[in-house]
Every structure is written in structure tokens, then in C-alpha cells.
Design a protein around this motif. Structure first.
Motif, short mmCIF file in Angstrom:
data_model
loop_
_atom_site.label_atom_id
_atom_site.label_comp_id
_atom_site.label_asym_id
_atom_site.label_seq_id
_atom_site.Cartn_x
_atom_site.Cartn_y
_atom_site.Cartn_z
N TRP A 1 -26.39 17.61 14.56
CA TRP A 1 -25.05 17.26 15.01
C TRP A 1 -24.84 17.84 16.40
O TRP A 1 -24.81 19.06 16.57
N THR A 2 -24.71 16.99 17.40
CA THR A 2 -24.52 17.46 18.77
C THR A 2 -23.12 17.18 19.30
O THR A 2 -22.76 17.69 20.35
N GLN A 3 -22.37 16.37 18.57
CA GLN A 3 -21.01 16.06 18.99
C GLN A 3 -20.09 16.16 17.78
O GLN A 3 -20.34 15.52 16.75
N PRO A 4 -19.03 16.92 17.92
CA PRO A 4 -18.08 17.01 16.80
C PRO A 4 -17.22 15.75 16.70
O PRO A 4 -17.14 14.96 17.65
N ILE A 5 -16.61 15.58 15.57
CA ILE A 5 -15.64 14.51 15.36
C ILE A 5 -14.28 15.05 15.81
O ILE A 5 -13.90 16.17 15.44
N VAL A 6 -13.58 14.28 16.61
CA VAL A 6 -12.27 14.71 17.12
C VAL A 6 -11.21 14.23 16.13
O VAL A 6 -11.16 13.05 15.78
N THR B 1 -25.96 18.95 5.81
CA THR B 1 -24.91 19.96 5.93
C THR B 1 -24.01 20.01 4.69
O THR B 1 -22.85 20.40 4.78
N ASP B 2 -24.57 19.59 3.56
CA ASP B 2 -23.81 19.59 2.30
C ASP B 2 -22.49 18.83 2.41
O ASP B 2 -21.46 19.26 1.89
N GLY B 3 -22.52 17.71 3.13
CA GLY B 3 -21.33 16.85 3.21
C GLY B 3 -20.30 17.30 4.23
O GLY B 3 -19.24 16.70 4.35
N LYS B 4 -20.61 18.32 5.00
CA LYS B 4 -19.67 18.81 6.00
C LYS B 4 -19.99 18.17 7.36
O LYS B 4 -21.13 17.86 7.66
N VAL B 5 -18.95 18.00 8.18
CA VAL B 5 -19.10 17.45 9.52
C VAL B 5 -18.39 18.38 10.51
O VAL B 5 -17.38 19.01 10.16
N PRO B 6 -18.93 18.49 11.74
CA PRO B 6 -18.27 19.34 12.73
C PRO B 6 -17.04 18.62 13.29
O PRO B 6 -17.09 17.42 13.58
N THR B 7 -15.96 19.34 13.42
CA THR B 7 -14.73 18.75 13.95
C THR B 7 -14.10 19.66 15.01
O THR B 7 -14.31 20.88 14.99
N VAL B 8 -13.37 19.03 15.90
CA VAL B 8 -12.47 19.75 16.80
C VAL B 8 -11.12 19.06 16.67
O VAL B 8 -11.04 17.86 16.43
N THR B 9 -10.07 19.85 16.82
CA THR B 9 -8.72 19.31 16.66
C THR B 9 -8.01 19.26 18.00
O THR B 9 -8.05 20.21 18.78
N ILE B 10 -7.40 18.10 18.26
CA ILE B 10 -6.50 17.97 19.40
C ILE B 10 -5.09 17.80 18.85
O ILE B 10 -4.92 17.48 17.67
N HIS B 11 -4.11 18.00 19.71
CA HIS B 11 -2.71 17.95 19.26
C HIS B 11 -1.93 16.94 20.10
O HIS B 11 -1.12 17.31 20.96
N PRO B 12 -2.15 15.63 19.82
CA PRO B 12 -1.39 14.63 20.58
C PRO B 12 0.09 14.73 20.25
O PRO B 12 0.47 15.01 19.11
N LYS B 13 0.92 14.49 21.26
CA LYS B 13 2.37 14.63 21.04
C LYS B 13 2.95 13.46 20.26
O LYS B 13 4.00 13.57 19.65
N ASP B 14 2.26 12.30 20.31
CA ASP B 14 2.74 11.14 19.57
C ASP B 14 1.58 10.16 19.33
O ASP B 14 0.46 10.39 19.80
N GLN B 15 1.87 9.09 18.61
CA GLN B 15 0.85 8.09 18.27
C GLN B 15 0.23 7.46 19.51
O GLN B 15 -0.97 7.23 19.57
N GLU B 16 1.05 7.22 20.52
CA GLU B 16 0.54 6.59 21.74
C GLU B 16 -0.46 7.48 22.45
O GLU B 16 -1.51 7.02 22.92
N GLN B 17 -0.17 8.77 22.53
CA GLN B 17 -1.11 9.69 23.17
C GLN B 17 -2.42 9.76 22.38
O GLN B 17 -3.50 9.82 22.95
N GLN B 18 -2.31 9.72 21.05
CA GLN B 18 -3.52 9.73 20.21
C GLN B 18 -4.34 8.46 20.43
O GLN B 18 -5.56 8.51 20.56
N GLN B 19 -3.69 7.32 20.50
CA GLN B 19 -4.40 6.06 20.74
C GLN B 19 -5.06 6.08 22.12
O GLN B 19 -6.19 5.61 22.28
N MET B 20 -4.37 6.62 23.10
CA MET B 20 -4.96 6.71 24.44
C MET B 20 -6.19 7.62 24.42
O MET B 20 -7.19 7.33 25.09
#
Length: 165
Positions: A43-48, A74-93
Motif C-alpha cells: 500500500w503506497t497511497q492511503p484512501i482519503v 493486511t487482515d482486511g485493513k486499508v490505510p486512510t487519511v481524513t480530510i475535513h471538507p466544510k460542505d458537500q461541494e468542497q468534498q466533491q471538488m
């Protein structure tokens, strides 16, 4: 300034959920290539994800993580990073930016890389398998640098689909 990559969290893949708007599509062949990439390179890139664990970027990595070979790494685990979009539009962007920022491969650059692999002793068949390329694609890239098909695919039997008259 803190960055999402400062905190990679391994989560069970089943905790994540796909978004309902992802415009990015990947063909089955590229999904197979993604599987090979994770098996060979890890795994070289986490899931956002966002705080409610909706996938912002990495839907295809998440999809392939359901494959038994990948799941076992990885026993069913995936690497993740969390972002905090202020709204749906920012998340879609954010999703669109991640998808569009990946770029494309130039033919001449790819030809040089494939030629270097061939010169290092990799067979045409191995290049095809490990990069999920068609024979014709490998042949054309190598031909650009002057390497004939017969040199790369020596000892390979081709189908007898047609007979010259």
C-alpha cells in the motif's frame, strides 16, 4: 501546519463507504493492474476519507481491497487519511482534483522505460503481465526505439488464427 498524511489510520475496509458521485471509472484491466501494484509494492497511497468515513479519493483502491489476495495482506485493513471538507461541494471538488491531477503517460517516455526494461532482460511476456499491457502495445513501444518484435518475444508461440495465402 498539520497535514492529513501526518496521521495515517488503518481501518477495516468494511467501515468505509463509497461516495455517490465519483465521476472516475476504471476498466477491469486497470483494476487488475492496481491489484498487481498493491501485491508487488504494498500500500503506497492511503484512501482519503471524510470524518463519517465516506471515500473522497481511493474508491478503486478500496474496491480492490475486497479481493482475497489484497485483503490477506493486511487482515482486511486499508490505510486512510481524513480530510475535513466544510460542505458537500468542497468534498466533491476534492474528489475531482484528486482524479484530474494524476496526469497521463507520454508515448516517448513510456517507450524509453519499456526499452530499458527489455534491455535489462525482462521478456515481453513479463512486461505484458506485470504492466497489464497488450502485446501490441509493448511491441509498438519497443519498435519506437528500434527493437524488433522477434527480439522481445523470442520463443513465444503465437496463435494460428490465420494462414497467409
Amino acid at each position: 501546519m498539520k497535514q492529513p498524511l501526518d496521521k495515517i489510520t488503518w481501518l477495516d475496509r468494511n467501515e468505509l463507504k463509497p461516495n455517490k458521485y465519483n465521476p472516475n471509472k476504471v476498466a477491469p484491466k486497470e483494476l487488475k493492474l492496481l491489484k498487481i501494484s498493491i501485491i508487488e509494492d504494498g500500500w503506497t497511497q492511503p484512501i482519503v476519507i471524510n470524518p463519517d468515513k465516506t471515500i473522497v479519493d481511493g474508491f478503486h483502491r478500496w474496491t480492490i481491497s475486497g479481493d482475497s489476495d489484497i485483503n490477506a495482506l493486511t487482515d482486511g485493513k486499508v490505510p486512510t487519511v481524513t480530510i475535513h471538507p466544510k460542505d458537500q461541494e468542497q468534498q466533491q471538488m476534492a474528489t475531482i482534483r484528486h482524479n484530474r491531477a494524476r496526469g497521463t503517460h507520454g508515448v516517448l517516455e513510456m517507450s524509453k522505460i519499456i526499452t530499458d526494461m527489455s534491455n535489462a532482460g525482462l521478456s515481453g511476456k513479463e512486461i505484458m503481465q506485470r504492466l497489464q499491457m497488450e502485446e501490441e502495445e509493448v511491441v509498438r513501444l519497443l519498435f519506437r526505439s528500434g527493437i524488433p518484435k522477434s527480439q522481445v518475444f523470442k520463443g513465444v508461440e503465437f496463435s494460428k488464427a490465420w494462414k497467409p495465402k
